[in-house]
Design a protein around this motif. Structure first.
Motif, PDB file in Angstrom:
ATOM      1  N   VAL A  30       0.857  -1.181   0.000  1.00 40.60           N
ATOM      2  CA  VAL A  30       0.000   0.000   0.000  1.00 40.60           C
ATOM      3  C   VAL A  30       0.892   1.228   0.000  1.00 40.60           C
ATOM      4  O   VAL A  30       1.770   1.372   0.837  1.00 40.60           O
ATOM      5  N   ARG A  31       0.661   2.121  -0.970  1.00 42.52           N
ATOM      6  CA  ARG A  31       1.487   3.310  -1.003  1.00 42.52           C
ATOM      7  C   ARG A  31       0.766   4.531  -0.481  1.00 42.52           C
ATOM      8  O   ARG A  31       1.345   5.589  -0.344  1.00 42.52           O
ATOM      9  N   GLY A  32      -0.494   4.438  -0.183  1.00 43.67           N
ATOM     10  CA  GLY A  32      -1.223   5.560   0.395  1.00 43.67           C
ATOM     11  C   GLY A  32      -1.744   6.513  -0.665  1.00 43.67           C
ATOM     12  O   GLY A  32      -1.609   6.302  -1.863  1.00 43.67           O
ATOM     13  N   ASP A  33      -2.328   7.597  -0.197  1.00 43.94           N
ATOM     14  CA  ASP A  33      -2.950   8.561  -1.095  1.00 43.94           C
ATOM     15  C   ASP A  33      -2.053   9.753  -1.395  1.00 43.94           C
ATOM     16  O   ASP A  33      -2.463  10.665  -2.099  1.00 43.94           O
ATOM     17  N   GLY A  34      -0.848   9.782  -0.868  1.00 41.09           N
ATOM     18  CA  GLY A  34       0.031  10.927  -1.032  1.00 41.09           C
ATOM     19  C   GLY A  34       0.265  11.345  -2.465  1.00 41.09           C
ATOM     20  O   GLY A  34       0.005  12.496  -2.842  1.00 41.09           O
TER      21      GLY A  34
END
Length: 54
Positions: A30-34
């Motif tokens: 998961v790389r996130g929403d950044g």
């Protein structure tokens, strides 16, 4: 014996589908929403700059 082979074909297909389904839905990093939010902020800034002043 031939009927047994015909019954094994759908069984093997179901096992293959189950293996493929578990592989396709495996947990990914998961790389996130950044990065997406940064791109959206740049898009909004560009749209604000290109808006003609009234």
């Amino acid at each position: 014996m031939a009927a047994l082979i015909w019954l094994l074909i759908p069984l093997m297909a179901a096992i293959g589908a189950g293996l493929w389904g578990s592989w396709a839905n495996r947990t990914r990093k998961v790389r996130g929403d950044g990065p997406e939010l940064d791109g959206y902020a740049r898009f909004r800034e560009a749209m604000e700059r290109s808006r003609p002043s009234t």
